[in-house]
Each structure stands twice: as structure tokens, then as C-alpha cells.
Design an enzyme around this catalytic site. Sequence first.
Site, PDB file in Angstrom:
ATOM      1  N   ASP A 189       0.672  -1.084   0.228  1.00 42.17           N
ATOM      2  CA  ASP A 189       0.044  -0.497  -0.076  1.00 42.17           C
ATOM      3  C   ASP A 189       0.765   1.423  -0.198  1.00 42.17           C
ATOM      4  O   ASP A 189       0.440   2.386  -0.223  1.00 42.17           O
ATOM      5  CB  ASP A 189      -1.029  -0.028   0.826  1.00 42.17           C
ATOM      6  CG  ASP A 189      -2.116  -1.454   1.567  1.00 42.17           C
ATOM      7  OD1 ASP A 189      -2.481  -1.375   0.114  1.00 42.17           O
ATOM      8  OD2 ASP A 189      -2.173  -1.047   1.976  1.00 42.17           O
ATOM      9  N   ASP A 413      -9.010  -8.815   8.219  1.00 43.01           N
ATOM     10  CA  ASP A 413      -8.663  -7.554   7.923  1.00 43.01           C
ATOM     11  C   ASP A 413      -8.600  -6.342   8.425  1.00 43.01           C
ATOM     12  O   ASP A 413      -7.989  -5.530   8.688  1.00 43.01           O
ATOM     13  CB  ASP A 413      -9.340  -6.861   6.842  1.00 43.01           C
ATOM     14  CG  ASP A 413      -9.613  -8.157   5.651  1.00 43.01           C
ATOM     15  OD1 ASP A 413      -8.017  -8.450   5.501  1.00 43.01           O
ATOM     16  OD2 ASP A 413     -10.565  -8.464   4.625  1.00 43.01           O
TER      17      ASP A 413
END
Length: 768
Positions: A189, A413
Site C-alpha cells: 500500500d 482484515d
Amino acid sequence: MGALPQSAPSRIRPPPERIPPVSALLVSRLKTAAAAVVLSATAVLPIATAQSAHAAARVDNPYVGAGVYVNPEWSAHAAAEPGGSAISNQPTYVWLDRIAAINGVNGSMGLRAHLNAAVDQAKASGKPTVFQVVIYDLPGRDCAALASNGELGPTEIDRYKSEFIDPIAAILADPAYANLRIATTVELDSLPNLTTNAGGTPTATPACDVMKANGNYVTGVGYALAKLGAIPNVYNYIDAGHHGWLGWDSNLGPVIDQLYQAANASGSTPANVAGFIVNTANYGALKEPNFTIDDTVNGTSVRQSKWVDWNRFVDETSYAKAFRDKAVAKGFDSNIGMLIDTSRNGWGGANRPTGPGPKTTVDAYVDGGRIDRRFQTGNWCNQSGAGLGERPTAAPDAGIDAYVWVKPPGESDGASSAIANDEGKGFDRMCDPTYTGNPRNNNNMSGALPNAPLAGHWFSAQFQELLKNANPPVGGTTTDTTAPSVPTGLAGTATSSSVALTWAASTDNVGVTGYDIYRGGVLVGSSTGTSFTNTGLTASTAYSYTVRAKDAAGNVSAASTALSVTTTSGGTADTTAPSVPTGLAGTATSSSVALTWAASTDNVGVTGYDIYRGGVLVGSSTGTSFTNTGLTASTAYSYTVRAKDAAGNVSAASTALVVTTSSNGGGSTGCAATYKISSDWGAGFNADVTVTNTGTAATKGWKVTWTFPGNQQITNLWNGVVTQSGQSVSVVNQGYNGAIGAGASTSFGFGANYSGANGVPTLTCTAS
């Protein structure tokens, strides 16, 4: 030992700025693959020198011919779940998401214990073994979200180097592990966040602005690449987002620029990058079989649907291949490969569409046929309805090194509600099933499962959801008795010794896995795609072919309509010209223009290309690139390319590309701009402009000017600030893309209306 047939802690994927793109280059790379490959099963020493004498030979694709490490801790979790033993032997990544994880946390295995287990698994299998590890602890980590924020503050780059990367590199360099092939996924990311979530974009966050300003993402990734890349048996793969985040041209080009900057930072070079990985811990469909980006409904493009939202890609396969080609064009090695995380993108079960949606509206067509059943591609947390995707597989497609399971199925997550913890993990509302969304997911519901634990903690409900909806299905969970549809459109072209066959894709209630090809009723080969070449044939002989489709459950379709093809005689003349070259692009200095283009196809074979400047032949090439030298500074040149074959057939000319050389002869500052029309529908068009720094120092800003030769009027422009007066146009950089490193590029694009002729203008670029 995990089998990979040939053919972790959480992280997030914030969606991109929604700006209509204008082009995408789709040229694939074919990597060597064997018929079947098994992928499977953990004292600080100097890094490269201690190991180099012992390391196994470096290979192009580390997954081919190798086993892959099965993490025994994840395997035990999976096997303890009802039905989990069906997948508990699959290889998954080891996650190093904090400093303590290097030596193991709360009784879990540390890095060295995993590597020792991998060595044992390699000895048991008798073949090379890939050890997969995520490197994930940058300062200020995950600046656009909260669920997987890290332990290091934005300025703690020295701790990242000395306490995280250096110890990892020292362990990986131990000669005891020299025969392992170590595949790293480097810092999820981070670099994409600097493009979409910093620098004044609509989705910018203060934390990402801080990380863009202090440069520690770039510095840290470069340092990790340099240290790990110095170890001969380490293969570094950098995170490359996913199609639902970066698939817009306004995001994809700048992200690749950012990755290239990082690959050259902190003493690293692009040689330390083995490839890139897409869809990590995300849910993007591997392939969307029921619609393509080129489809239209009642004259409306699929790109205009709410789901696609002007994206250039609809699935991870097309995105991964395009990303690879653009990265190579940027300057990364031509042998780089892509990995795709398929751990959670199967989208099977009862909700999987069996065919295209109705052609009443473009939204009905896309929503009725799409495999990905999320509310929106920006949804990333514990998605309801998701399923396991393709099992880890080596070299499954052109340019793809492997399908891998980076995010271990069953690991959360992020938490559904705030949970106090000492792991540096916050509460992100995108993990709350009651959350109604934000601009990053176009204000859709989150689609998250309820009662989720902290990121990286075991989440049984998620594991069962993935198992239930797996596609291909997991043995014992689904009984599939439906055969695929019969292949149609069988066609073939022949030489004196071969027949090249193509056909239309079949459909299936679960998914087509391949095709068997028969000649005269005898099986002569199989294919996972919709083409096959039968070689070793006799000249001037008729052959009859049929094709059958098959699925993962072993169901086989009826045979296609038979096709008779006659091979040519040895002296048959070839009168078919190659296809027209596409994707012509160029970069300029003050005295040269470097051109690239996509390869043409031919019924026999392309032998080369002729390059024309202003209609005059200036050179030839046997490949898909050419550099024209000896040019004049600040001058516009128009180029076309024609393909040719051995019989002397020549294609029509490519679309013309106008490139303007820079003004200063490569001094401290300078730039060049290229103009390319990517689509034209008669009353309007889209265009790309690429700005390249031709100087020796980074630019602070740039300006591109031109005068349209017709009545073109720009209606919208992205990645720049436009001023148009009559036919005169001036575009200057945005705050986030004015700085361009020496030799690097950025781009902007626009849409415009016109009538009459749509002539190509001459561009002038100035840099400061």
C-alpha cells in the site's frame, strides 16, 4: 508439501481518485512454463558475501519447477476448521508486520524457525522450494486507513532500517538458507498511497501528506530493496495495488513513476526488483468472463457503468499484464514477472452469475454478469460473499510468475468495532458492517462481516465464508454436475507443417478450466486459453479438428462443430500482411526520440518493422523499439511504423505520433512532451500527453503549450491545470506532479469536443 500445479496481518486498499483515464497498453510477456510444477513446504552473518558461494543459481521465475513453503501455523488453524483440511496444505506467506515478529510473538514461530521448517520441507520434497515472506513495517504505515496502522511513527526511518530490515536481511543471508528461493512482498500500500491519497487529491489524508512530504516511504522501500536484493537467492516483488484502486490512467502512470523512484532510492537499483504483486489481501476478480471493457450496451460503453466508473480494467489479470508492460517501458527489467493474490477473489457459491447480465442498461448488463459481488471495488475489509480463488499455481498465464495466497485465508482484515490492543492497530469504519461508506468507496455500504477480531487474528466466520464460496470449489463442499457450454467459432490457419486454432470461450456454472483439442477424434493437446497450435503435420493434407471444454469437477462439454483445415504446400505464397502496429509511444531528448510500440501479428510471422518520420523511412528494427538520433532541439517530429514479414508483405501505417524534442540539449533542466489521441468518436476525443524530464536535475514544475490546428475545445483535463483561449492551450503541473526526476516522466490527459478535422498539434515543453 503444498502443490502448485503449473499452467497474515491485514492491509488495506483505499480506492482511487475517480478521474476518467484515456489509454492502457496491453502487451503480454510469455514466460517459460513446464506442464506441472509443485509449489510447497522453517547467529547473524554478513549478507551477500557469506552466502554467494553456496546460493542456488538464480532463475527467471522462482516458482517454476519448485515447491512452496506451507506455513505449519496457518496449516494447523485451517485444518482445525470444519472442512479446512481440504486446503490446509496450500502454501501461504509468512508476515513480518512488526519488529517482534522477526523472533516470534506470543509463542509463535519467528523468521528463522520458519526458514528452518522450509529447509526441512525442501529436503522432504527433493526439489527447490520457495519461501514467501511479507515485509511490512514502514514508518507511518497505511497512512490512508486505521485497521493495520503500524508500530513505527512517521519519522522513525532509522529504527525501520536498523531494527527491522537489517535483522531480516542478516537472517535471510545465512548460508543455511542459500538453496531456498526467497520471494518477498515489499511494503503493501505505501507507494500507491502517495499517488491517490496525498498531494491535494480528493481522497488525500493528512497522514499521507506527511509521508509524501518526508519521503520515508520512498527511502524505506529503497533501503529494503537494496539490502534484500543484495542476497543472491532473494526475489523482491513490490506491491502494485489492484485494478479497482489504480486502474485509471491518472493513477497508474504516476504510481509506476513512484515505484521507479523508490527502486532507485537508498542505494537500490531496478535490478533489485524481480517483479510486482497485485490484489494483495484484496478481492478483485481474477477474470471477469461475462463482459469486457470494450463492450457497449445500446451505444453506451461498459466504462460508463457505475461499477466500472471509467476504469480501464475490469479484472486483475488484464491489470497485472498492463502494469507489467508499463513498468518495463518505464525502465524496469524486461524479465520482471507479476504475482496475483488469489486467496479471496473466487466469488463462487450461489451468487456467482452464470452468464452476462441483461442488455437493458449498461448497469444492468455489468451488475448482472460481474463475478465480483462487492458493493464497490473500494471495499476491502472481511467481505461478505467472498470465496477462495484459484489455488497457488506457477506460471499460469503470459507474464504472470504465479498465483499466490499472500493473505492467509481466515486472518481478519480488521475489527468490526474498536478493540484495545498493543499492536498499533486502530478501528476503521470500513470493517463495520453498518457503515454506509465514504468518498473512497463512493458512499456504499462496507459489505464487511460482523464480529470480526483485530487485523491478523484468526476469524473463523471469514474462513468458513471463503470455504463455502470458493471458486474453483473446494472438494467436498460443492457437487458440480453441469458441463460447460460447447465451444463455438472454431477457426484455423495453416502453414505447411502446422495448424493454429482459435475458438470462442465456453461458459460454465462454476468456471471453465481448460479445453481438449482432438484431431480426427484423437486427443492431440490441451489449452487453458482459447487457442492451440498443432505442429509436426504433413504439407498439403486435410485435418479435421474438434474442441471440448472442461471444468474443475471433471465435466466435459460435447464436441464443437468439426473444422477441416488443409496444410499448405511447401511453395505456397504468403500474401497476408501483418497487423497494423499499435501503441506507438515515444520519449525525447534535445537530439533524439526513443520509440516503442506493441508487437504486430501475422499468419506466418513478423520479421521486422520500418520506421517513418514525416513519411520518410528513417530506419528499421527487428524488435518493438527504435531510437531516431541526430535531431534538432525544440522541434516536432511525426512518426509512423509499419510491420513486415518474410514474404515482403507490409502492414498499413500505425497511427501517427508527434514528439517534440527538448530545448536545452540535456542541461540541468528541460522537458519534452508527446501527444497521443487514445480514442476518437467523431465529435470528441481523449488524448494523452507524456511529459519527460530530459535534464540532469529534478524539475520543480513544467508547462506544456500548443495551438490546436482545428476547433478543438477541451472539456475536462486531469493531472494538470489548463488554460485555453481560442485554439491556444497552456497546461501546467498540479502540486503533486511538478517534480519529475531526471529521465523520469509524468502524464496528463484530457477530453475535448471538435468538428471537422482532428489534427495533431505541435507541443512545446518548458521546465523549471
